[in-house]
Design a protein around this motif. Sequence first.
Motif, mmCIF file in Angstrom:
data_model
loop_
_atom_site.group_PDB
_atom_site.id
_atom_site.type_symbol
_atom_site.label_atom_id
_atom_site.label_comp_id
_atom_site.label_asym_id
_atom_site.label_seq_id
_atom_site.Cartn_x
_atom_site.Cartn_y
_atom_site.Cartn_z
ATOM 1 N N ALA A 1 0.859 -1.193 0.000
ATOM 2 C CA ALA A 1 0.000 0.000 0.000
ATOM 3 C C ALA A 1 0.888 1.233 0.000
ATOM 4 C CB ALA A 1 -0.904 0.003 1.239
ATOM 5 N N SER A 2 0.508 2.233 -0.784
ATOM 6 C CA SER A 2 1.402 3.359 -1.017
ATOM 7 C C SER A 2 0.731 4.709 -0.807
ATOM 8 C CB SER A 2 1.948 3.286 -2.450
ATOM 9 O OG SER A 2 2.704 4.418 -2.782
ATOM 10 N N ALA A 3 1.579 5.730 -0.668
ATOM 11 C CA ALA A 3 1.091 7.097 -0.530
ATOM 12 C C ALA A 3 0.536 7.643 -1.838
ATOM 13 C CB ALA A 3 2.211 8.009 -0.037
ATOM 14 N N ASP A 4 0.757 6.937 -2.950
ATOM 15 C CA ASP A 4 0.226 7.393 -4.242
ATOM 16 C C ASP A 4 -1.199 6.887 -4.489
ATOM 17 O OD1 ASP A 4 0.540 4.723 -4.813
ATOM 18 O OD2 ASP A 4 2.074 5.001 -6.353
ATOM 19 N N SER A 5 -1.881 6.448 -3.435
ATOM 20 C CA SER A 5 -3.276 5.978 -3.471
ATOM 21 C C SER A 5 -3.436 4.579 -4.056
ATOM 22 C CB SER A 5 -4.174 6.942 -4.267
ATOM 23 O OG SER A 5 -4.104 8.246 -3.742
ATOM 24 N N LYS A 6 -2.338 3.900 -4.314
ATOM 25 C CA LYS A 6 -2.420 2.600 -4.972
ATOM 26 C C LYS A 6 -2.116 1.440 -4.031
ATOM 27 C CE LYS A 6 -1.381 4.298 -9.621
ATOM 28 N NZ LYS A 6 -0.521 4.153 -10.811
ATOM 29 N N VAL A 7 -2.748 0.311 -4.347
ATOM 30 C CA VAL A 7 -2.452 -0.971 -3.695
ATOM 31 C C VAL A 7 -2.106 -1.959 -4.795
ATOM 32 C CG1 VAL A 7 -3.359 -2.894 -2.335
ATOM 33 C CG2 VAL A 7 -3.972 -0.547 -1.736
ATOM 34 N N LYS A 8 -0.962 -2.599 -4.681
ATOM 35 C CA LYS A 8 -0.513 -3.540 -5.709
ATOM 36 C C LYS A 8 -0.348 -4.934 -5.120
ATOM 37 C CE LYS A 8 2.048 -0.097 -8.453
ATOM 38 N NZ LYS A 8 1.448 -0.277 -9.775
ATOM 39 N N LEU A 9 -0.650 -5.939 -5.909
ATOM 40 C CA LEU A 9 -0.386 -7.334 -5.568
ATOM 41 C C LEU A 9 0.763 -7.822 -6.437
ATOM 42 C CD1 LEU A 9 -4.027 -8.782 -5.295
ATOM 43 C CD2 LEU A 9 -2.611 -7.774 -3.506
#
Length: 376
Positions: free
Chosen positions: A182-190
């Motif tokens: 989870a990131s500060a750029d509003s994204k969640v990546k798998l």
Amino acid sequence: MLGFISARQAGLDDPLRLRRAESTRRVLSLELNKDRDVERIHGSGINTLDIEPVEGRYMLSGGSDGVIVLYDLENLSRKPNYTCKALCSVGRSHPDAHKFSVETVQWYPHDTGMFTSSSFDKTLKIWDTNTLQPADVFQFEGTVYSHHMSPVATKHCLIAGHRQEVLAVSWSPRHEYVLATASADSKVKLWDVRRASGCLTTLDQHNGEKSKASSEAVNTAHNGRVNGLCYTSDGLHLLTVGTDDRMRLWNSSTGENTLVNYGKVSNESRKGLKFTVSCGCSPEFAFVPCKSTIAVYTIFSGELITMLRGHYNTVDCCVFQPNFQELYSGSKDCNILAWIPALREPVPDDVSKKSLRRQHLNPAYEDAWSSSDDED
């Protein structure tokens, strides 16, 4: 509850349903325990807690003062009133102590002989529990906000740690090579760490719908910094929280936003938020720090069940003890509080089994314990 026990004794019911019913009752009755204290060691806010999964007996805490403390949660005195004692600590005078705030502590998933810690001092340390000496130290160029070791990995001992603006990481409890960030750029990546390209998918809160009618950026999980994520115990779903005051539930296989509405989930943290989920209940619950309280939600219906109140300042972390359905929380008030299931009220002998069962059954969850809930 006697109805469940009688059906179990008669061989008419699955023991799993009895265990789930009791686990759920205990979670629904969590309250601040006045008879159990956790020894106060930290001189500043507590950022992170972790209970070892082997015995469920020892707990680690990490604070803004760079201090790490190891507690024994067992009541060795056998008295009703007792304090969970600190067995040892890595204090500020320790030669290998972190220089700045400890953001994450985690036990090695398979035994208590080792634990890990990461800090704003740009290091991740592997500790020998017996000697309280670092077995290894990893130095990074940027701030380490979070790290995590897989609870199920058998073919690797990778530790996921991210620098700069990745605020939370978690390995899947179902697939040993799958990692969520989870990131500060509003994204969640798998991610699948075996793949050269790495990223499996980027979660999209709109499930692809917004991109069809708008030129706005797509594939954002939240409309703000994403600073917390947590898998459900079976690994089938992923919960995320963001500074847009929203919590979202995702299908971890398809990446789909399930659109469960939790309402406003207040989140003012500018760094990682450590929240947790229950295990072995029906339904399952999420425990989310919310200012000076802990909000308890049903994961799949989004209902706010209660707010646990007891801290005097912002709560930054909480951890669930699944063996006894207990919750521990750490706060900027320097305290660790124990939330324990309330004892059962004594019931008159002339109360029938049927009315006894109704007395202890929360009406909101009657269907959750029906025969349709029998699972694998």
